[in-house]
Design a protein around this motif. Structure first.
Motif, PDB file in Angstrom:
ATOM      1  N   ARG A 130     -46.537   4.716  -3.263  1.00 58.59           N
ATOM      2  CA  ARG A 130     -46.311   3.604  -4.172  1.00 58.59           C
ATOM      3  C   ARG A 130     -45.219   3.926  -5.193  1.00 58.59           C
ATOM      4  NH1 ARG A 130     -49.125  -0.870  -4.741  1.00 58.59           N
ATOM      5  NH2 ARG A 130     -49.003  -2.095  -6.662  1.00 58.59           N
ATOM      6  N   ALA A 131     -44.318   2.980  -5.402  1.00 58.49           N
ATOM      7  CA  ALA A 131     -43.245   3.130  -6.384  1.00 58.49           C
ATOM      8  C   ALA A 131     -43.661   2.506  -7.715  1.00 58.49           C
ATOM      9  CB  ALA A 131     -41.969   2.465  -5.873  1.00 58.49           C
ATOM     10  N   ARG A 132     -42.934   2.896  -8.772  1.00 59.01           N
ATOM     11  CA  ARG A 132     -43.206   2.368 -10.109  1.00 59.01           C
ATOM     12  C   ARG A 132     -41.950   1.698 -10.642  1.00 59.01           C
ATOM     13  NH1 ARG A 132     -42.290   4.424 -15.155  1.00 59.01           N
ATOM     14  NH2 ARG A 132     -41.711   6.462 -14.292  1.00 59.01           N
ATOM     15  N   ARG A 133     -42.100   0.477 -11.158  1.00 59.80           N
ATOM     16  CA  ARG A 133     -40.949  -0.241 -11.690  1.00 59.80           C
ATOM     17  C   ARG A 133     -40.563   0.317 -13.059  1.00 59.80           C
ATOM     18  NH1 ARG A 133     -41.341  -6.538 -12.853  1.00 59.80           N
ATOM     19  NH2 ARG A 133     -41.419  -5.864 -15.044  1.00 59.80           N
ATOM     20  N   ILE A 134     -39.253   0.491 -13.269  1.00 61.52           N
ATOM     21  CA  ILE A 134     -38.728   1.039 -14.523  1.00 61.52           C
ATOM     22  C   ILE A 134     -38.273  -0.063 -15.464  1.00 61.52           C
ATOM     23  CG2 ILE A 134     -37.001   2.552 -15.557  1.00 61.52           C
ATOM     24  CD1 ILE A 134     -39.040   4.019 -13.797  1.00 61.52           C
ATOM     25  N   THR A 135     -37.507  -1.011 -14.963  1.00 61.35           N
ATOM     26  CA  THR A 135     -36.897  -2.041 -15.802  1.00 61.35           C
ATOM     27  C   THR A 135     -37.870  -3.187 -16.061  1.00 61.35           C
ATOM     28  OG1 THR A 135     -35.869  -2.854 -13.765  1.00 61.35           O
ATOM     29  CG2 THR A 135     -34.507  -1.534 -15.241  1.00 61.35           C
ATOM     30  N   LYS A 136     -37.609  -3.894 -17.140  1.00 62.73           N
ATOM     31  CA  LYS A 136     -38.495  -4.985 -17.539  1.00 62.73           C
ATOM     32  C   LYS A 136     -37.859  -6.330 -17.235  1.00 62.73           C
ATOM     33  CE  LYS A 136     -36.682  -4.733 -22.272  1.00 62.73           C
ATOM     34  NZ  LYS A 136     -37.020  -4.468 -23.693  1.00 62.73           N
ATOM     35  N   GLU A 137     -38.654  -7.368 -17.371  1.00 61.27           N
ATOM     36  CA  GLU A 137     -38.155  -8.733 -17.165  1.00 61.27           C
ATOM     37  C   GLU A 137     -37.341  -9.150 -18.391  1.00 61.27           C
ATOM     38  OE1 GLU A 137     -38.294 -10.394 -14.525  1.00 61.27           O
ATOM     39  OE2 GLU A 137     -39.919  -9.529 -13.334  1.00 61.27           O
ATOM     40  N   ASP A 138     -36.014  -9.008 -18.278  1.00 60.35           N
ATOM     41  CA  ASP A 138     -35.139  -9.359 -19.395  1.00 60.35           C
ATOM     42  C   ASP A 138     -34.074 -10.366 -18.991  1.00 60.35           C
ATOM     43  OD1 ASP A 138     -33.557  -7.787 -17.795  1.00 60.35           O
ATOM     44  OD2 ASP A 138     -33.190  -6.227 -19.293  1.00 60.35           O
ATOM     45  N   GLY A 139     -34.256 -10.975 -17.831  1.00 59.10           N
ATOM     46  CA  GLY A 139     -33.300 -11.976 -17.368  1.00 59.10           C
ATOM     47  C   GLY A 139     -32.084 -11.391 -16.686  1.00 59.10           C
ATOM     48  N   ARG A 140     -32.038 -10.056 -16.530  1.00 59.46           N
ATOM     49  CA  ARG A 140     -30.885  -9.416 -15.907  1.00 59.46           C
ATOM     50  C   ARG A 140     -31.218  -8.915 -14.507  1.00 59.46           C
ATOM     51  NH1 ARG A 140     -30.513  -6.841 -21.020  1.00 59.46           N
ATOM     52  NH2 ARG A 140     -28.767  -7.620 -22.260  1.00 59.46           N
ATOM     53  N   LEU A 141     -30.170  -8.740 -13.716  1.00 53.83           N
ATOM     54  CA  LEU A 141     -30.239  -7.934 -12.508  1.00 53.83           C
ATOM     55  C   LEU A 141     -29.806  -6.524 -12.878  1.00 53.83           C
ATOM     56  CD1 LEU A 141     -28.589 -10.354  -9.913  1.00 53.83           C
ATOM     57  CD2 LEU A 141     -31.016 -10.099 -10.472  1.00 53.83           C
ATOM     58  N   HIS A 142     -30.467  -5.518 -12.308  1.00 56.50           N
ATOM     59  CA  HIS A 142     -30.230  -4.118 -12.666  1.00 56.50           C
ATOM     60  C   HIS A 142     -29.794  -3.351 -11.413  1.00 56.50           C
ATOM     61  CE1 HIS A 142     -33.433  -5.862 -15.184  1.00 56.50           C
ATOM     62  NE2 HIS A 142     -32.937  -5.143 -16.179  1.00 56.50           N
ATOM     63  N   PHE A 143     -28.591  -2.781 -11.461  1.00 56.67           N
ATOM     64  CA  PHE A 143     -28.059  -2.041 -10.334  1.00 56.67           C
ATOM     65  C   PHE A 143     -27.835  -0.586 -10.762  1.00 56.67           C
ATOM     66  CE2 PHE A 143     -26.809  -6.467  -9.666  1.00 56.67           C
ATOM     67  CZ  PHE A 143     -27.294  -6.679  -8.381  1.00 56.67           C
ATOM     68  N   LEU A 144     -28.678   0.285 -10.270  1.00 56.79           N
ATOM     69  CA  LEU A 144     -28.656   1.698 -10.658  1.00 56.79           C
ATOM     70  C   LEU A 144     -27.438   2.416 -10.096  1.00 56.79           C
ATOM     71  CD1 LEU A 144     -30.186   4.273 -11.751  1.00 56.79           C
ATOM     72  CD2 LEU A 144     -31.076   4.489  -9.426  1.00 56.79           C
ATOM     73  N   HIS A 145     -26.891   3.349 -10.884  1.00 54.43           N
ATOM     74  CA  HIS A 145     -25.840   4.226 -10.364  1.00 54.43           C
ATOM     75  C   HIS A 145     -25.971   5.670 -10.833  1.00 54.43           C
ATOM     76  CE1 HIS A 145     -23.219   1.532  -8.095  1.00 54.43           C
ATOM     77  NE2 HIS A 145     -23.589   0.600  -8.950  1.00 54.43           N
ATOM     78  N   GLY A 146     -26.595   5.925 -11.970  1.00 55.68           N
ATOM     79  CA  GLY A 146     -26.591   7.296 -12.469  1.00 55.68           C
ATOM     80  C   GLY A 146     -27.902   7.709 -13.100  1.00 55.68           C
TER      81      GLY A 146
END
Length: 296
Positions: free
Chosen positions: A107-123
């Protein structure tokens, strides 16, 4: 929706010795479009996404990619980076969020919250405590806002916006010593899409331009010793980082000097979206997408 291969197209996962130029074909598929290889911390495996899933591929072994079961995690895209603990991986998914998942599966755990953005990880910072990502919003008509660089604690929490102007930024990645965030940006563009490479301090100050050429340069990936950058260079006039283009994987010093071509590939999107340096700094992993009748 996960990308798929065109008729007659293949995805090939390769490794490249950056000094000798020797290339090794690790795996080839005419069924699944694989993208964005990460190297495991022990140098024995590659991690790639394909068909919306995460796969482990033993580097140099004849066995094919093995799917890692991440439960009900939404489809993955090609933005994933290993946690420095060697046991987890941070991934971006079709739900617009960043998640932390176990490499052994589960099972994975979500890091980002519902803030109306799309989140694209890079670093991921070298101590594993912070993530650098690209954030943007989508309006009711489906138009994307200008992408900017953000950071957020890897355990979750408040994000910090580091860039905020009218020019798109992408590919934000920490240096191994944590002193810099490298990224690509159109902030000095001479035409729409004309991205160059930059770096800044982790608080968003001290922005430095690193490349100054007519090509469109994306995804700076810092070598493990912090001394060199590998990146994907698109032809002049390219907008964004599209698929199925003739691109060049290039190498330069960390300050942008000494640019040289490593390999020309048919690819672009998916070829090297994430850091794909081997732990010893000798090799890169990348993906190309030849089509029947097109040069390999």
């Amino acid at each position: 929706m996960a990308r798929t291969l065109a008729p007659g197209q293949r995805s090939r996962i390769l490794t490249l010795d950056v000094d000798s130029g020797e290339r090794t074909l690790v795996h080839e598929s005419a069924e699944i479009l694989y993208e964005a290889p990460n190297w495991s911390l022990d140098g024995r495996s590659l991690y790639v996404n394909g068909d919306g899933h995460l796969f482990r591929l033993p580097a140099g072994a004849p066995s094919g990619p093995v799917r890692i079961d991440l439960g009900d995690l939404p489809e993955l895209n090609n933005d994933h980076v290993l946690d420095p603990d060697g046991e987890h991986i941070f991934v971006s998914c079709a739900d617009g969020h960043i998640h932390r998942a176990p490499l052994a599966g589960g099972r994975a755990r979500r890091i980002t919250k519902e803030d109306g953005r799309l989140h694209f990880l890079h670093g991921v910072s070298p101590d594993g405590m912070m993530l650098a990502y690209i954030g943007l919003r989508v309006d009711a008509e489906g138009s994307w806002s200008v992408p900017d660089v953000f950071t957020i604690p890897s355990a979750g929490g408040e994000e910090v916006q580091l860039t905020d102007d009218e020019f798109p930024d992408d590919g934000a990645e920490y240096s191994p010593d944590g002193r810099w965030i490298y990224f690509n940006s159109e902030r000095v563009r001479t035409a729409p899409g004309h991205a160059q490479l930059f770096r800044m301090r982790p608080d968003g100050t001290g922005i430095e331009q690193l490349t100054h050429d007519e090509r469109v340069n994306w995804f700076p990936h810092v070598s493990p010793d912090g001394g060199r950058l590998a990146y994907v260079s698109f032809p002049p006039g390219t907008e964004g980082h599209p698929a199925d283009r003739d691109v060049i994987v290039r190498l330069c010093e960390a300050d942008g000097t000494g640019i040289r071509d490593l390999v020309r590939v048919h690819g672009g999107q998916g070829t090297m979206n994430v850091n794909s340096w081997s732990p010893d700094g000798r090799s890169l992993a990348y993906v190309d997408y030849p089509v029947s009748g097109h040069h390999d």
